[in-house]
Design a protein around this motif. Structure first.
Motif, PDB file in Angstrom:
ATOM      1  N   SER A  54       0.850  -1.196   0.000  1.00  0.00           N
ATOM      2  CA  SER A  54       0.000   0.000   0.000  1.00  0.00           C
ATOM      3  C   SER A  54       0.884   1.243   0.000  1.00  0.00           C
ATOM      4  O   SER A  54       2.073   1.175   0.331  1.00  0.00           O
ATOM      5  CB  SER A  54      -0.885  -0.001   1.245  1.00  0.00           C
ATOM      6  N   ALA A  55       0.294   2.372  -0.340  1.00  0.00           N
ATOM      7  CA  ALA A  55       1.049   3.628  -0.342  1.00  0.00           C
ATOM      8  C   ALA A  55       1.622   3.916   1.038  1.00  0.00           C
ATOM      9  O   ALA A  55       2.771   4.355   1.171  1.00  0.00           O
ATOM     10  CB  ALA A  55       0.156   4.777  -0.804  1.00  0.00           C
ATOM     11  N   SER A  56       0.840   3.652   2.060  1.00  0.00           N
ATOM     12  CA  SER A  56       1.299   3.873   3.425  1.00  0.00           C
ATOM     13  C   SER A  56       2.505   2.993   3.745  1.00  0.00           C
ATOM     14  O   SER A  56       3.486   3.454   4.327  1.00  0.00           O
ATOM     15  CB  SER A  56       0.160   3.576   4.407  1.00  0.00           C
ATOM     16  N   LEU A  57       2.439   1.732   3.350  1.00  0.00           N
ATOM     17  CA  LEU A  57       3.546   0.811   3.624  1.00  0.00           C
ATOM     18  C   LEU A  57       4.777   1.187   2.822  1.00  0.00           C
ATOM     19  O   LEU A  57       5.899   1.097   3.322  1.00  0.00           O
ATOM     20  CB  LEU A  57       3.124  -0.632   3.342  1.00  0.00           C
ATOM     21  N   ILE A  58       4.601   1.650   1.600  1.00  0.00           N
ATOM     22  CA  ILE A  58       5.738   2.091   0.787  1.00  0.00           C
ATOM     23  C   ILE A  58       6.511   3.188   1.523  1.00  0.00           C
ATOM     24  O   ILE A  58       7.732   3.144   1.623  1.00  0.00           O
ATOM     25  CB  ILE A  58       5.278   2.584  -0.598  1.00  0.00           C
ATOM     26  N   GLY A  59       5.781   4.161   2.055  1.00  0.00           N
ATOM     27  CA  GLY A  59       6.431   5.246   2.799  1.00  0.00           C
ATOM     28  C   GLY A  59       7.149   4.742   4.029  1.00  0.00           C
ATOM     29  O   GLY A  59       8.273   5.168   4.331  1.00  0.00           O
ATOM     30  N   ARG A  60       6.530   3.827   4.768  1.00  0.00           N
ATOM     31  CA  ARG A  60       7.158   3.285   5.980  1.00  0.00           C
ATOM     32  C   ARG A  60       8.397   2.474   5.645  1.00  0.00           C
ATOM     33  O   ARG A  60       9.418   2.562   6.332  1.00  0.00           O
ATOM     34  CB  ARG A  60       6.141   2.458   6.765  1.00  0.00           C
ATOM     35  N   ILE A  61       8.325   1.687   4.570  1.00  0.00           N
ATOM     36  CA  ILE A  61       9.495   0.903   4.145  1.00  0.00           C
ATOM     37  C   ILE A  61      10.635   1.841   3.776  1.00  0.00           C
ATOM     38  O   ILE A  61      11.777   1.641   4.199  1.00  0.00           O
ATOM     39  CB  ILE A  61       9.144  -0.020   2.953  1.00  0.00           C
ATOM     40  N   ALA A  62      10.341   2.866   2.993  1.00  0.00           N
ATOM     41  CA  ALA A  62      11.377   3.822   2.572  1.00  0.00           C
ATOM     42  C   ALA A  62      12.040   4.459   3.791  1.00  0.00           C
ATOM     43  O   ALA A  62      13.270   4.574   3.853  1.00  0.00           O
ATOM     44  CB  ALA A  62      10.779   4.889   1.656  1.00  0.00           C
ATOM     45  N   ARG A  63      11.222   4.871   4.774  1.00  0.00           N
ATOM     46  CA  ARG A  63      11.781   5.487   5.989  1.00  0.00           C
ATOM     47  C   ARG A  63      12.697   4.513   6.726  1.00  0.00           C
ATOM     48  O   ARG A  63      13.799   4.873   7.130  1.00  0.00           O
ATOM     49  CB  ARG A  63      10.657   5.940   6.914  1.00  0.00           C
ATOM     50  N   GLU A  64      12.235   3.286   6.920  1.00  0.00           N
ATOM     51  CA  GLU A  64      13.023   2.302   7.666  1.00  0.00           C
ATOM     52  C   GLU A  64      14.315   1.931   6.943  1.00  0.00           C
ATOM     53  O   GLU A  64      15.319   1.643   7.579  1.00  0.00           O
ATOM     54  CB  GLU A  64      12.207   1.034   7.951  1.00  0.00           C
ATOM     55  N   LEU A  65      14.281   1.947   5.607  1.00  0.00           N
ATOM     56  CA  LEU A  65      15.469   1.597   4.831  1.00  0.00           C
ATOM     57  C   LEU A  65      16.332   2.815   4.512  1.00  0.00           C
ATOM     58  O   LEU A  65      17.371   2.688   3.874  1.00  0.00           O
ATOM     59  CB  LEU A  65      15.062   0.878   3.539  1.00  0.00           C
ATOM     60  N   ASN A  66      15.877   3.991   4.951  1.00  0.00           N
ATOM     61  CA  ASN A  66      16.611   5.238   4.747  1.00  0.00           C
ATOM     62  C   ASN A  66      16.867   5.522   3.260  1.00  0.00           C
ATOM     63  O   ASN A  66      17.976   5.862   2.862  1.00  0.00           O
ATOM     64  CB  ASN A  66      17.920   5.228   5.540  1.00  0.00           C
ATOM     65  N   VAL A  67      15.814   5.336   2.465  1.00  0.00           N
ATOM     66  CA  VAL A  67      15.879   5.628   1.036  1.00  0.00           C
ATOM     67  C   VAL A  67      14.627   6.416   0.669  1.00  0.00           C
ATOM     68  O   VAL A  67      13.665   6.447   1.432  1.00  0.00           O
ATOM     69  CB  VAL A  67      15.962   4.341   0.177  1.00  0.00           C
ATOM     70  N   SER A  68      14.639   7.025  -0.500  1.00  0.00           N
ATOM     71  CA  SER A  68      13.433   7.705  -0.963  1.00  0.00           C
ATOM     72  C   SER A  68      12.498   6.651  -1.552  1.00  0.00           C
ATOM     73  O   SER A  68      12.952   5.614  -2.048  1.00  0.00           O
ATOM     74  CB  SER A  68      13.779   8.747  -2.025  1.00  0.00           C
ATOM     75  N   PRO A  69      11.189   6.912  -1.520  1.00  0.00           N
ATOM     76  CA  PRO A  69      10.275   5.973  -2.172  1.00  0.00           C
ATOM     77  C   PRO A  69      10.646   5.737  -3.634  1.00  0.00           C
ATOM     78  O   PRO A  69      10.531   4.621  -4.136  1.00  0.00           O
ATOM     79  CB  PRO A  69       8.910   6.644  -2.031  1.00  0.00           C
ATOM     80  N   ALA A  70      11.133   6.776  -4.313  1.00  0.00           N
ATOM     81  CA  ALA A  70      11.517   6.630  -5.725  1.00  0.00           C
ATOM     82  C   ALA A  70      12.601   5.576  -5.901  1.00  0.00           C
ATOM     83  O   ALA A  70      12.618   4.847  -6.899  1.00  0.00           O
ATOM     84  CB  ALA A  70      11.984   7.970  -6.285  1.00  0.00           C
ATOM     85  N   MET A  71      13.499   5.476  -4.934  1.00  0.00           N
ATOM     86  CA  MET A  71      14.574   4.488  -5.034  1.00  0.00           C
ATOM     87  C   MET A  71      14.022   3.066  -5.001  1.00  0.00           C
ATOM     88  O   MET A  71      14.607   2.156  -5.592  1.00  0.00           O
ATOM     89  CB  MET A  71      15.601   4.706  -3.936  1.00  0.00           C
TER      90      MET A  71
END
Length: 117
Positions: A54-71
């Motif tokens: 989900s969009a929400s999970l994409i943002g949380r994953i990006a934050r936890e992995l210290n990357v931008s969602p685009a990456m």
């Protein structure tokens, strides 16, 4: 060079990138899933591209992995981070407002001096 994909391959590309960045941080699926507050099975399904996040999970994953969602979709580290841009814009607006207030104060003093003459 970052991997790119056709539209049909996006869930798989996303999953491979989640796995890649997770491993770069030395995290297991279990550790990342705990941080994300999802099951390890859910993370595994996302990493294989079987189910899209989900969009929400994409943002949380990006934050936890210290990357931008685009990456996570194959973008590079040089892509624009709009959160950073917005923070810089807000900071610049504050600086400009503070400088304007200072200039207005000086202009008021100059005007008063001219009136006193």
């Amino acid at each position: 060079m970052e991997e790119k994909a056709d539209a049909d391959d996006i869930p798989q590309l996303f999953g491979r990138n989640v796995q890649k960045y997770r491993k770069e941080l030395g995290l297991t699926q279990e550790q990342l899933s705990e941080k994300l507050k999802i099951s390890q099975k859910h993370l595994s399904i996302v990493e294989t591209g079987t189910q899209f996040a989900s969009a929400s999970l994409i943002g949380r994953i990006a934050r936890e992995l210290n990357v931008s969602p685009a990456m996570l979709f194959g973008g590079s580290r040089n892509d624009i981070n709009y959160d950073e841009v917005n923070s810089i814009v807000a900071m610049m607006q504050t600086i400009i407002q503070n400088n304007m207030a200072g200039l207005e104060s000086r202009l008021d003093r100059i005007e008063q001096l001219l009136q006193d003459r």
